[in-house]
Design a protein around this motif. Structure first.
Motif, PDB file in Angstrom:
ATOM      1  N   GLY A  20     -50.808 -28.061  50.601  1.00 18.59           N
ATOM      2  CA  GLY A  20     -50.034 -29.089  51.283  1.00 18.59           C
ATOM      3  C   GLY A  20     -49.494 -28.664  52.635  1.00 18.59           C
ATOM      4  N   LEU A  21     -50.219 -27.792  53.337  1.00 18.50           N
ATOM      5  CA  LEU A  21     -49.728 -27.291  54.610  1.00 18.50           C
ATOM      6  C   LEU A  21     -49.719 -28.375  55.689  1.00 18.50           C
ATOM      7  CD1 LEU A  21     -51.543 -23.834  54.638  1.00 18.50           C
ATOM      8  CD2 LEU A  21     -49.156 -24.302  54.050  1.00 18.50           C
ATOM      9  N   LEU A  22     -50.747 -29.214  55.713  1.00 18.10           N
ATOM     10  CA  LEU A  22     -50.771 -30.287  56.701  1.00 18.10           C
ATOM     11  C   LEU A  22     -49.647 -31.282  56.465  1.00 18.10           C
ATOM     12  CD1 LEU A  22     -54.557 -31.120  57.191  1.00 18.10           C
ATOM     13  CD2 LEU A  22     -52.947 -30.303  58.934  1.00 18.10           C
ATOM     14  N   ARG A  23     -49.399 -31.570  55.207  1.00 20.57           N
ATOM     15  CA  ARG A  23     -48.285 -32.473  54.909  1.00 20.57           C
ATOM     16  C   ARG A  23     -46.968 -31.848  55.345  1.00 20.57           C
ATOM     17  NH1 ARG A  23     -47.203 -35.051  48.968  1.00 20.57           N
ATOM     18  NH2 ARG A  23     -48.698 -36.610  49.712  1.00 20.57           N
ATOM     19  N   GLY A  24     -46.815 -30.543  55.108  1.00 21.66           N
ATOM     20  CA  GLY A  24     -45.596 -29.863  55.528  1.00 21.66           C
ATOM     21  C   GLY A  24     -45.393 -29.932  57.032  1.00 21.66           C
ATOM     22  N   ALA A  26     -46.670 -32.273  59.052  1.00 20.38           N
ATOM     23  CA  ALA A  26     -46.440 -33.664  59.420  1.00 20.38           C
ATOM     24  C   ALA A  26     -45.034 -34.129  59.065  1.00 20.38           C
ATOM     25  CB  ALA A  26     -47.466 -34.556  58.735  1.00 20.38           C
ATOM     26  N   GLU A  27     -44.458 -33.544  58.027  1.00 19.65           N
ATOM     27  CA  GLU A  27     -43.136 -33.972  57.563  1.00 19.65           C
ATOM     28  C   GLU A  27     -41.993 -33.175  58.167  1.00 19.65           C
ATOM     29  OE1 GLU A  27     -44.474 -35.493  53.080  1.00 19.65           O
ATOM     30  OE2 GLU A  27     -43.516 -33.540  53.355  1.00 19.65           O
ATOM     31  N   ALA A  28     -42.258 -32.365  59.189  1.00 15.98           N
ATOM     32  CA  ALA A  28     -41.214 -31.515  59.751  1.00 15.98           C
ATOM     33  C   ALA A  28     -40.035 -32.328  60.270  1.00 15.98           C
ATOM     34  CB  ALA A  28     -41.798 -30.644  60.868  1.00 15.98           C
ATOM     35  N   GLY A  29     -40.304 -33.447  60.940  1.00 17.00           N
ATOM     36  CA  GLY A  29     -39.208 -34.268  61.445  1.00 17.00           C
ATOM     37  C   GLY A  29     -38.340 -34.816  60.331  1.00 17.00           C
ATOM     38  N   ALA A  30     -38.975 -35.318  59.282  1.00 25.18           N
ATOM     39  CA  ALA A  30     -38.216 -35.818  58.130  1.00 25.18           C
ATOM     40  C   ALA A  30     -37.418 -34.696  57.477  1.00 25.18           C
ATOM     41  CB  ALA A  30     -39.166 -36.450  57.123  1.00 25.18           C
ATOM     42  N   ARG A  31     -37.994 -33.490  57.466  1.00 23.52           N
ATOM     43  CA  ARG A  31     -37.301 -32.349  56.870  1.00 23.52           C
ATOM     44  C   ARG A  31     -36.031 -32.017  57.650  1.00 23.52           C
ATOM     45  NH1 ARG A  31     -39.621 -29.365  52.394  1.00 23.52           N
ATOM     46  NH2 ARG A  31     -41.538 -30.073  53.339  1.00 23.52           N
ATOM     47  N   LEU A 176     -45.007 -22.433  48.951  1.00 28.64           N
ATOM     48  CA  LEU A 176     -44.776 -23.148  50.188  1.00 28.64           C
ATOM     49  C   LEU A 176     -43.890 -22.404  51.170  1.00 28.64           C
ATOM     50  CD1 LEU A 176     -44.253 -26.706  48.684  1.00 28.64           C
ATOM     51  CD2 LEU A 176     -46.318 -25.770  49.654  1.00 28.64           C
ATOM     52  N   SER A 177     -43.635 -21.111  50.947  1.00 26.55           N
ATOM     53  CA  SER A 177     -42.742 -20.383  51.835  1.00 26.55           C
ATOM     54  C   SER A 177     -43.315 -20.274  53.247  1.00 26.55           C
ATOM     55  CB  SER A 177     -42.450 -18.991  51.285  1.00 26.55           C
ATOM     56  OG  SER A 177     -43.640 -18.239  51.162  1.00 26.55           O
ATOM     57  N   ALA A 178     -44.629 -20.328  53.385  1.00 26.66           N
ATOM     58  CA  ALA A 178     -45.250 -20.265  54.707  1.00 26.66           C
ATOM     59  C   ALA A 178     -45.489 -21.644  55.298  1.00 26.66           C
ATOM     60  CB  ALA A 178     -46.578 -19.516  54.623  1.00 26.66           C
ATOM     61  N   SER A 179     -45.151 -22.695  54.585  1.00 26.28           N
ATOM     62  CA  SER A 179     -45.356 -24.043  55.082  1.00 26.28           C
ATOM     63  C   SER A 179     -44.509 -24.291  56.319  1.00 26.28           C
ATOM     64  CB  SER A 179     -44.990 -25.064  54.003  1.00 26.28           C
ATOM     65  OG  SER A 179     -44.899 -26.365  54.546  1.00 26.28           O
ATOM     66  N   PRO A 180     -45.032 -25.033  57.299  1.00 31.05           N
ATOM     67  CA  PRO A 180     -44.217 -25.370  58.469  1.00 31.05           C
ATOM     68  C   PRO A 180     -42.907 -26.057  58.104  1.00 31.05           C
ATOM     69  CG  PRO A 180     -46.519 -25.897  58.869  1.00 31.05           C
ATOM     70  CD  PRO A 180     -46.415 -25.519  57.414  1.00 31.05           C
ATOM     71  N   GLY A 181     -42.912 -26.827  57.024  1.00 32.24           N
ATOM     72  CA  GLY A 181     -41.678 -27.481  56.620  1.00 32.24           C
ATOM     73  C   GLY A 181     -40.605 -26.516  56.176  1.00 32.24           C
ATOM     74  N   LEU A 214     -40.495 -33.750  66.838  1.00 35.28           N
ATOM     75  CA  LEU A 214     -41.421 -33.294  65.803  1.00 35.28           C
ATOM     76  C   LEU A 214     -42.297 -34.445  65.309  1.00 35.28           C
ATOM     77  CD1 LEU A 214     -39.076 -30.928  63.760  1.00 35.28           C
ATOM     78  CD2 LEU A 214     -41.049 -30.239  65.144  1.00 35.28           C
ATOM     79  N   ASP A 215     -41.716 -35.621  65.164  1.00 30.91           N
ATOM     80  CA  ASP A 215     -42.499 -36.786  64.740  1.00 30.91           C
ATOM     81  C   ASP A 215     -43.566 -37.141  65.773  1.00 30.91           C
ATOM     82  OD1 ASP A 215     -41.073 -37.056  62.396  1.00 30.91           O
ATOM     83  OD2 ASP A 215     -39.736 -38.636  63.149  1.00 30.91           O
ATOM     84  N   ARG A 216     -43.191 -37.139  67.049  1.00 35.39           N
ATOM     85  CA  ARG A 216     -44.164 -37.488  68.103  1.00 35.39           C
ATOM     86  C   ARG A 216     -45.275 -36.443  68.176  1.00 35.39           C
ATOM     87  NH1 ARG A 216     -39.427 -38.544  71.075  1.00 35.39           N
ATOM     88  NH2 ARG A 216     -39.760 -36.703  72.389  1.00 35.39           N
ATOM     89  N   THR A 217     -44.906 -35.177  68.008  1.00 39.38           N
ATOM     90  CA  THR A 217     -45.918 -34.124  68.045  1.00 39.38           C
ATOM     91  C   THR A 217     -46.858 -34.234  66.861  1.00 39.38           C
ATOM     92  OG1 THR A 217     -44.299 -32.692  69.138  1.00 39.38           O
ATOM     93  CG2 THR A 217     -46.275 -31.631  68.259  1.00 39.38           C
ATOM     94  N   ALA A 218     -46.321 -34.591  65.694  1.00 37.60           N
ATOM     95  CA  ALA A 218     -47.172 -34.771  64.514  1.00 37.60           C
ATOM     96  C   ALA A 218     -48.151 -35.917  64.716  1.00 37.60           C
ATOM     97  CB  ALA A 218     -46.299 -35.022  63.286  1.00 37.60           C
ATOM     98  N   GLU A 219     -47.744 -36.956  65.428  1.00 41.04           N
ATOM     99  CA  GLU A 219     -48.660 -38.053  65.712  1.00 41.04           C
ATOM    100  C   GLU A 219     -49.815 -37.595  66.594  1.00 41.04           C
ATOM    101  OE1 GLU A 219     -46.294 -41.088  67.473  1.00 41.04           O
ATOM    102  OE2 GLU A 219     -45.234 -41.611  65.616  1.00 41.04           O
ATOM    103  N   ARG A 220     -49.532 -36.702  67.550  1.00 45.75           N
ATOM    104  CA  ARG A 220     -50.577 -36.197  68.449  1.00 45.75           C
ATOM    105  C   ARG A 220     -51.479 -35.179  67.775  1.00 45.75           C
ATOM    106  NH1 ARG A 220     -47.327 -33.105  72.174  1.00 45.75           N
ATOM    107  NH2 ARG A 220     -49.335 -32.513  73.099  1.00 45.75           N
ATOM    108  N   CYS A 221     -50.958 -34.475  66.774  1.00 40.97           N
ATOM    109  CA  CYS A 221     -51.683 -33.348  66.182  1.00 40.97           C
ATOM    110  C   CYS A 221     -52.171 -33.615  64.761  1.00 40.97           C
ATOM    111  CB  CYS A 221     -50.781 -32.105  66.157  1.00 40.97           C
ATOM    112  SG  CYS A 221     -50.268 -31.532  67.779  1.00 40.97           S
TER     113      CYS A 221
END
Length: 382
Positions: A20-24, A26-31, A176-181, A214-221
């Protein structure tokens, strides 16, 4: 070998992404928003500190905790020294790790304990030692973990770790300790705390801007965006089969570059070196002329190399958070790299305050490391 076709196959990326690394990412802003709410509910917004701490000590396991300490040190600047307490032990397991307070630490200092696990006996022992010395303790860890009880018993402040609805506390620390989230779940409450004690500026409105960036960057990436217009996928494709030399310029870019090197190794199995400009030029310059040089090929060009392993070629990654018109070593860096036929990848965030630019650099590089992990044959996420 990087499978570039996988980069533009969102469904295949999702199947490969078993952690679930991509989800992590993408969800950084929500986190950030959830973590800020947890910090407020824990009472951080109501704190009335008597003054700044003399020093900030940070203890926790893994890449995320190390990154938090580095980021806090960069943002705090000269306000107070930030010291990471590195663990000792016979294995990188929660039960084997131990931390020790420096002899000078006392009642005018602050101890931060960020962890995605919370079962480390060494951190619980450290919290008890800090209490006996009169050191204020603040921990961010999963709710109900042994560390949460130890901090409460030591009259410290505990903030529950922000987790997504699909995550379970018993799997978070291990998988998930290495997850971006994970970084933002640990980092955000401590930003709110250090804003209250006057070491840096991170009021609620600044944290909301970070979440928006973070949300805008996730949309671009995100995985649905094609490589040609996706800065993270483009960077991943450029770094495949290379030795990344991550050269940074600016206060926020330094820790972002060091974290990028760490997650490239941990997630993608790709060794990388990070250094700050202008010191990076003499430190890494020899790598542009030796076996890792782009033009290095001392033998017969026409011989059969199918069975041979080629040395990776150096590639410079220039991370900057300074305006292009200011005093900069970037032109010298480009001249050195291109003068040795070494390709250069550049990443410079949009305008914003220090936290916003830091967030964008972290988000793009985290996405790039995840894409490299998922699309590199022979190194699939376990």
């Amino acid at each position: 070998m990087l499978d570039e076709t996988l980069l533009d196959a969102p469904d295949a990326l999702a199947l490969a992404d078993r952690r679930g690394l991509l989800r992590g990412a993408a969800e950084a802003g929500a986190r950030v928003r959830t973590a800020a709410r947890h910090a407020a509910e824990a009472g951080i917004a109501d704190l009335r500190p008597e003054g700044r701490p003399r020093a900030v000590l940070v203890a926790g396991p893994g890449t995320a905790a190390a990154g938090v300490a580095d980021l806090i040190g960069a943002l705090a600047g000269a306000s107070a020294p930030v010291v990471r307490l590195a663990p000792t032990g016979v294995a990188p397991a929660a039960g084997a790790l131990r931390w020790a307070l420096p002899g000078w630490a006392g009642s005018v200092d602050l101890l931060l304990l960020p962890t995605t696990d919370g079962s480390e006996p060494g951190l619980a022992l450290l919290a008890g030692q800090a209490y006996r010395r009169g050191i204020t303790v603040v921990a961010v860890a999963p709710e109900g973990s042994p560390l949460s009880e130890a901090v409460s018993d030591s009259h410290g402040l505990f903030v529950p770790l922000a987790m997504a609805p699909h995550e379970q506390p018993d799997e978070y620390g291990e998988n998930l300790s290495a997850s971006p989230g994970a970084l933002w779940a640990l980092f955000t409450p401590l930003l709110a705390l250090l804003d209250r004690v006057g070491l840096l500026e991170a009021p609620p409105e600044a944290l909301e801007r970070v979440a928006d960036r973070l949300d805008r960057t996730a949309e671009r990436c995100g995985p649905a965006i094609a490589t040609y217009s996706n800065p993270a996928k483009t960077l991943a494709a450029e770094l495949a089969e290379s030795l990344p030399l991550i050269w940074t310029e600016g206060d926020a870019a330094g820790p972002a570059g060091r974290r990028f090197a760490a997650v490239l190794a941990e997630l993608a199995g790709l060794p990388a070196l990070a250094a700050e400009l202008p010191e990076a030029l003499p430190a890494h310059g020899v790598l542009l002329t030796g076996a890792y040089a782009a033009a290095a090929d001392p033998d017969d060009f026409f011989r059969d190399r199918v069975e041979e392993t080629q040395a990776p070629r150096a590639r410079v990654v220039l991370l900057r958070d300074r305006p292009a018109g200011g005093l900069t070593a970037a032109p010298a860096a480009r001249e050195l790299a291109l003068g040795h036929e070494t390709a250069v990848s550049e990443l410079e965030p949009e305008e914003g305050d220090a936290l916003e630019t830091l967030a964008e650099l972290l988000a793009v590089t985290d996405f790039a490391a995840v894409y490299l992990s998922l699309a590199t044959s022979g190194h699939m996420a376990p």
